[in-house]
Scaffold this active site. Structure first.
Site, PDB file in Angstrom:
ATOM      1  N   GLY A  83       2.559   1.375   1.222  1.00 51.14           N
ATOM      2  CA  GLY A  83       1.132   1.219   1.510  1.00 51.14           C
ATOM      3  C   GLY A  83       0.915   0.420   2.785  1.00 51.14           C
ATOM      4  CG  ASP A 303       2.612  -8.133  -3.847  1.00 51.01           C
ATOM      5  OD1 ASP A 303       1.786  -7.292  -4.281  1.00 51.01           O
ATOM      6  OD2 ASP A 303       2.863  -8.257  -2.640  1.00 51.01           O
TER       7      ASP A 303
HETATM    8  C1  S3P Z   1       0.471  -6.693   1.702  1.00 49.66           C
HETATM    9  C2  S3P Z   1      -0.729  -7.002   1.121  1.00 49.66           C
HETATM   10  C3  S3P Z   1      -0.991  -6.861  -0.313  1.00 49.66           C
HETATM   11  C4  S3P Z   1       0.310  -6.782  -1.112  1.00 49.66           C
HETATM   12  C5  S3P Z   1       1.307  -5.839  -0.499  1.00 49.66           C
HETATM   13  C6  S3P Z   1       1.640  -6.253   0.926  1.00 49.66           C
HETATM   14  C7  S3P Z   1       0.600  -6.825   3.177  1.00 49.66           C
HETATM   15  O1  S3P Z   1      -1.718  -5.668  -0.525  1.00 49.66           O
HETATM   16  O2  S3P Z   1       0.043  -6.395  -2.437  1.00 49.66           O
HETATM   17  O3  S3P Z   1       2.503  -5.816  -1.257  1.00 49.66           O
HETATM   18  O4  S3P Z   1       1.726  -6.810   3.690  1.00 49.66           O
HETATM   19  O5  S3P Z   1      -0.441  -6.955   3.833  1.00 49.66           O
HETATM   20  P1  S3P Z   1      -3.324  -5.623  -0.363  1.00 49.66           P
HETATM   21  O6  S3P Z   1      -3.664  -5.846   1.048  1.00 49.66           O
HETATM   22  O7  S3P Z   1      -3.704  -4.228  -0.827  1.00 49.66           O
HETATM   23  O8  S3P Z   1      -3.856  -6.671  -1.286  1.00 49.66           O
END
Ligand code: S3P
Length: 416
Positions: A83, A303
């Site tokens: 993501g 997380d």
């Molecule tokens: C992350 C932000 C978080 C986290 C993901 C990594 C990042 O997600 O859960 O594992 O590197 O910016 P969200 O921005 O959706 O909260």
């Protein structure tokens, strides 16, 4: 189990993605040490190569990146399970003269993207999407500045907007309901890119024509260290030293919560590494008591909820996690899977609205865990499997390669 020895967690996943992207945009050669060699970071490296950056193989010995004028004409960028790759690259692409289609594996294709495409569209990027997810096509180009209040406390949303401001050369201001991890802001500040915070608003003002190349050491990932801390707390005896762990306050809510539950995790040798605070952690067995985790704490431990829920199932009394609805849109529906898997091993856990309730038990956990190939569920329940008398069977173990390829080796070595 007895906790023993000294261990180093792998490089921070969030920081690894960000330094790769900034190095690819920088003028000249950058060198990144301590980078995470997990699959998610390899996805970012692969995508950056497709956009024209010269990125050496992602190895424990480090990565060398020659920055370039990134471009894409109709490229198909596969972001794997990551993501962070998808959302942050969308920000990068928004400010470039580039057209690309982003896609990912079946888990990533289910994850919401509109939280990022909406503000990028307001800045002037042209985005074609069918629903709220991948695949989607983005055409970047001439952007306008943006002042944006994000409905979610998400570092990925915040970072995508900051990166769009950077590549598009326009000012951006972002407000979020609660402060999410601030690695992008810290890296911008470290590289002298015009970033400021005032009254909770993050503001980027373009200040330099080019991004300087850099050499940096990525701190160890507190989210990976958390599993080792958790296993040390559940051990019967001993002590574990976890070296070189990032202790950025926007990331270590799990330590605050664990201390409230009765754990003592010492932080020693506090130092600075590339604008990030780093320390060594010393963790030892503790008897835990349930607690209430509040909505404003969630972004600082988002997380770590799978691990904290597992530890809560070994604590005295009830633990409640408030407002953890975001866990439904992580690599899996973590909220439902945490509860279902805890019940599968004999603990009492329920989801009420967006809250998670876990009741502790002293019975040894026994049962089969459906990990849904979600790395953090796999590691959290592997930690539960270290409890005396436990019989915890995991549906798979390979998913740990996303963020902690050496997890089972380290677990065996420190708790053998
Ligand atoms: C992350 C932000 C978080 C986290 C993901 C990594 C990042 O997600 O859960 O594992 O590197 O910016 P969200 O921005 O959706 O909260």
């Amino acid at each position: 189990m007895i906790a023993r020895g000294v261990v180093r967690p792998p490089g921070d996943k969030s920081i690894s993605h960000r330094v790769l992207m900034l190095a690819a945009l920088a003028h000249g050669k950058s060198e990144i040490n301590g980078i995470l060699t997990g699959d998610d970071v390899k996805s970012t490296a692969r995508v950056l190569r497709q956009l024209g950056a010269d990125v050496s193989p992602v190895r424990d010995t480090g990565v060398k990146v020659s920055g370039a004028m990134l471009r894409a004409r109709g490229a198909r960028l596969h972001c794997g399970n990551s993501g962070t790759t998808a959302r942050l690259i969308l920000g990068v692409l928004a400010g470039l003269r580039a057209t690309a289609t982003l896609t990912g594996d079946s888990s990533l294709r289910r994850r919401p993207m509109r939280r990022v495409t909406e503000p990028l569209r307001q800045m002037g990027a042209v985005i074609k999407e069918k629903g709220d997810g991948l695949p989607l096509t983005i055409r970047g180009g001439e952007l306008r500045g943006l002042t944006y209040t994000s409905p979610v406390a998400s570092a990925q949303v915040k970072s995508a907007i900051l990166l769009a401001g950077l590549t598009g050369g326009v000012p951006v201001t972002i407000r979020e309901p609660y402060r999410s991890r601030d690695h992008t802001e810290r890296l911008f500040a470290h590289l002298g890119l015009g970033i400021h915070e005032r009254d909770g608003a993050i503001r980027y003002q373009p200040s330099t024509a080019s991004i300087p190349s850099f050499t940096i050491s990525v701190p160890g990932d507190p989210s990976s260290a958390a599993f080792l801390v958790g296993a040390a707390l559940l051990a019967q005896d001993g002590e574990l030293t976890i070296e070189n762990v990032g202790v950025n306050p926007t990331r270590i809510g799990f330590l605050i919560v664990l201390e409230r539950m009765g754990a003592h995790v010492h932080r020693v040798n506090l130092r600075d590494q590339g604008g990030e605070p780093v320390a060594d952690l010393i963790a030892m067995p503790a008897s835990l008591t349930g607690t209430h985790v509040t909505a404003d704490e969630i972004p600082t431990l988002v997380d770590e909820v799978p691990l904290l829920a597992v530890l809560a199932s070994r604590a005295r009394g009830e633990t409640v996690f408030r407002e953890v609805g975001e866990l439904r849109v992580k690599e899996s529906n973590r909220l439902e899977l945490i509860a279902a898997n805890l019940r599968a091993v004999g603990a009492n856990a329920e989801v009420h609205g967006n809250d998670l309730h876990v009741e502790g038990t002293a019975q040894p956990p026994r049962g089969t865990i459906e990990t849904a190939k979600d790395h953090r569920l796999t590691m959290a329940f592997a930690v539960l499997g270290t409890v005396a008398g436990a019989q915890v069977k995991l549906s798979e173990r390979k998913s740990v390669a996303i963020s902690y390829p050496g997890f089972f080796r380290d677990l065996r070595r420190c708790f053998g």
